[in-house]
Design an enzyme around this catalytic site. Structure first.
Site, PDB file in Angstrom:
ATOM      1  N   HIS A  63       0.820  -1.225   0.000  1.00 34.73           N
ATOM      2  CA  HIS A  63       0.000   0.000   0.000  1.00 34.73           C
ATOM      3  C   HIS A  63       0.853   1.274   0.000  1.00 34.73           C
ATOM      4  O   HIS A  63       0.315   2.368  -0.157  1.00 34.73           O
ATOM      5  CB  HIS A  63      -0.941   0.024   1.204  1.00 34.73           C
ATOM      6  CG  HIS A  63      -1.975  -1.062   1.189  1.00 34.73           C
ATOM      7  ND1 HIS A  63      -2.840  -1.240   0.130  1.00 34.73           N
ATOM      8  CD2 HIS A  63      -2.281  -2.036   2.092  1.00 34.73           C
ATOM      9  CE1 HIS A  63      -3.636  -2.276   0.381  1.00 34.73           C
ATOM     10  NE2 HIS A  63      -3.309  -2.778   1.555  1.00 34.73           N
ATOM     11  N   ASP A 102      -2.565 -10.471  -2.603  1.00 36.24           N
ATOM     12  CA  ASP A 102      -3.146 -10.019  -1.337  1.00 36.24           C
ATOM     13  C   ASP A 102      -4.626  -9.684  -1.564  1.00 36.24           C
ATOM     14  O   ASP A 102      -5.017  -9.289  -2.667  1.00 36.24           O
ATOM     15  CB  ASP A 102      -2.388  -8.777  -0.858  1.00 36.24           C
ATOM     16  CG  ASP A 102      -2.780  -8.335   0.546  1.00 36.24           C
ATOM     17  OD1 ASP A 102      -2.032  -8.630   1.490  1.00 36.24           O
ATOM     18  OD2 ASP A 102      -3.838  -7.678   0.693  1.00 36.24           O
ATOM     19  N   HIS A 117      -6.212  -7.190  -0.646  1.00 39.66           N
ATOM     20  CA  HIS A 117      -6.391  -5.756  -0.934  1.00 39.66           C
ATOM     21  C   HIS A 117      -5.569  -5.337  -2.149  1.00 39.66           C
ATOM     22  O   HIS A 117      -4.462  -5.836  -2.357  1.00 39.66           O
ATOM     23  CB  HIS A 117      -5.955  -4.927   0.275  1.00 39.66           C
ATOM     24  CG  HIS A 117      -6.694  -5.297   1.535  1.00 39.66           C
ATOM     25  ND1 HIS A 117      -6.172  -6.182   2.456  1.00 39.66           N
ATOM     26  CD2 HIS A 117      -7.905  -4.918   1.985  1.00 39.66           C
ATOM     27  CE1 HIS A 117      -7.048  -6.324   3.451  1.00 39.66           C
ATOM     28  NE2 HIS A 117      -8.104  -5.577   3.194  1.00 39.66           N
ATOM     29  N   ASP A 146      -4.599 -12.856   3.129  1.00 41.04           N
ATOM     30  CA  ASP A 146      -5.844 -12.395   3.757  1.00 41.04           C
ATOM     31  C   ASP A 146      -7.063 -12.688   2.878  1.00 41.04           C
ATOM     32  O   ASP A 146      -8.168 -12.244   3.173  1.00 41.04           O
ATOM     33  CB  ASP A 146      -5.783 -10.910   4.143  1.00 41.04           C
ATOM     34  CG  ASP A 146      -5.065 -10.045   3.131  1.00 41.04           C
ATOM     35  OD1 ASP A 146      -4.718 -10.551   2.037  1.00 41.04           O
ATOM     36  OD2 ASP A 146      -4.857  -8.847   3.412  1.00 41.04           O
TER      37      ASP A 146
END
Ligand SMILES: [Zn+2]
Length: 343
Positions: free
Chosen positions: A160, A196, A198, A285
């Site tokens: 991120h 991931d 996200h 995740d």
């Protein structure tokens, strides 16, 4: 497969993040890395080595000098005001506000260099994030020296974090720093596959206008999922990078059947690109019991994910990102590596 790991990650242990309107204990905690390391050892994945020191210059290949200086000095600025709890941002430069000058006080700087409140800075944060980047760089160097694959057990994660901002538990973008490291050592084109849950907004933005790094991400639809403001299917890259960015936003509740179709399509694109090196932003995740995510992958699905990645057919560096179902994070992350190795 060689793994690189450093205990230094423990120096970063945020007390709280903003979640559901409350300051709650951080999901991104040191035990995450412990569980993965334990699993690496238990299955006998291969040697585990500590990182070498690469200094600041590889960080500056993908991050701005002002941002790196902020990360290095933030805690000193914060604690000089007598504050002893974690540093957290509380104001952000949204649409219409001025971003052409960097505030000189720490509260302004925290807002300027952050995208959200999921990035506590503690006394040990700089040392931990610097060493997390060294873990990725050491794995990269091992591959330049001949290893065909490696696992960088990074913590904190990185995907991120963009050129000049932190967010979502991420400060330095480990996978981007390693990708640039390969290019600086002679690779002509590299690819990053981000699995991931996200979207890897930081990685995408760093390489968005470049054709020497293809970025492919499979993730929760940003219309209803963090990071909300990037990661849509119509983001293809810009300028010379047009056609080298591919996003697969998937709905909440996606199981392996839905996920596999996106993964198979990603693999097809990556094979056509035929990179010299592939890097995987390895977040797990996507697991059904992850406390902050909404996909439904099972333990054995990660073995299959590893097999798909192997099928791309090039040297591969796995870089640890997210994953918060702590008991299963080790099993799922290492299952990807075992699937890759055909074990
Ligand atoms: Zn994630």
């Amino acid at each position: 497969m060689l793994s690189i790991y450093s205990d230094t990650h423990r120096l970063h242990h945020g007390q709280a993040e903003l979640m559901d309107g409350k300051l709650q204990p951080c999901f991104e905690m040191p035990s995450r890395a412990d569980m993965v390391l334990e699993r690496v050892k238990k299955v006998g994945l291969g040697d585990v080595r500590g990182p070498d020191e690469f200094g600041k210059s590889p960080l500056l290949r993908v991050h701005s000098a002002a941002y790196v200086q902020f990360l290095e000095t933030a805690w000193a600025q914060w604690s000089a005001l007598g504050r002893t709890h974690d540093a957290l941002p509380l104001v952000w430069p949204v649409r219409g506000l001025r971003t052409d000058r960097i505030p000189t006080d720490i509260d302004g700087q925290l807002g300027y260099f952050a995208m959200d409140a999921g990035v506590p800075i503690t006394a040990g944060t700089w040392e931990a994030i610097r060493q997390s980047a060294n873990v990725a760089l050491t794995a990269m160097q091992a591959m330049v020296n001949g290893e065909q694959s490696a696992f960088a057990l990074c913590r904190p994660p990185g995907h991120h974090a963009a050129a000049d901002y932190m967010g979502g538990y991420c400060y330095l973008n480990n996978v981007a720093i390693a990708a640039q490291g390969f290019l600086d050592r002679g690779a002509k084109k590299v690819a990053i596959l981000d699995v991931d849950y996200h979207h890897g907004n930081g990685t995408q933005s760093i390489f968005y206008d470049r054709s020497d790094v293809m970025f492919v991400s499979i993730h929760g639809d940003p219309l209803v999922e963090y990071p909300h403001f990037l990661g849509f299917a119509d983001e293809y890259g810009a300028g010379p990078g047009f056609g080298f960015n591919h996003n697969y936003p998937l709905p909440h509740g996606s199981d392996w059947k839905v996920y596999e179709a996106a993964l198979a399509d990603s693999v097809r694109k990556l094979k056509v690109y035929a990179p010299d090196v592939l890097l995987i932003s390895l977040g797990v995740d996507t697991f059904k019991d992850d406390p902050i995510s909404q996909f439904k992958l099972e333990n054995d699905d990660y073995l299959k994910m590893g097999q798909y990645i192997k099928d791309i057919g090039c040297p591969t560096l796995f870089v640890m990102e997210g994953g918060y179902a702590v008991e299963d994070i080790g099993i799922n992350a290492v299952n990807v590596l075992l699937g890759y190795e055909g074990r």
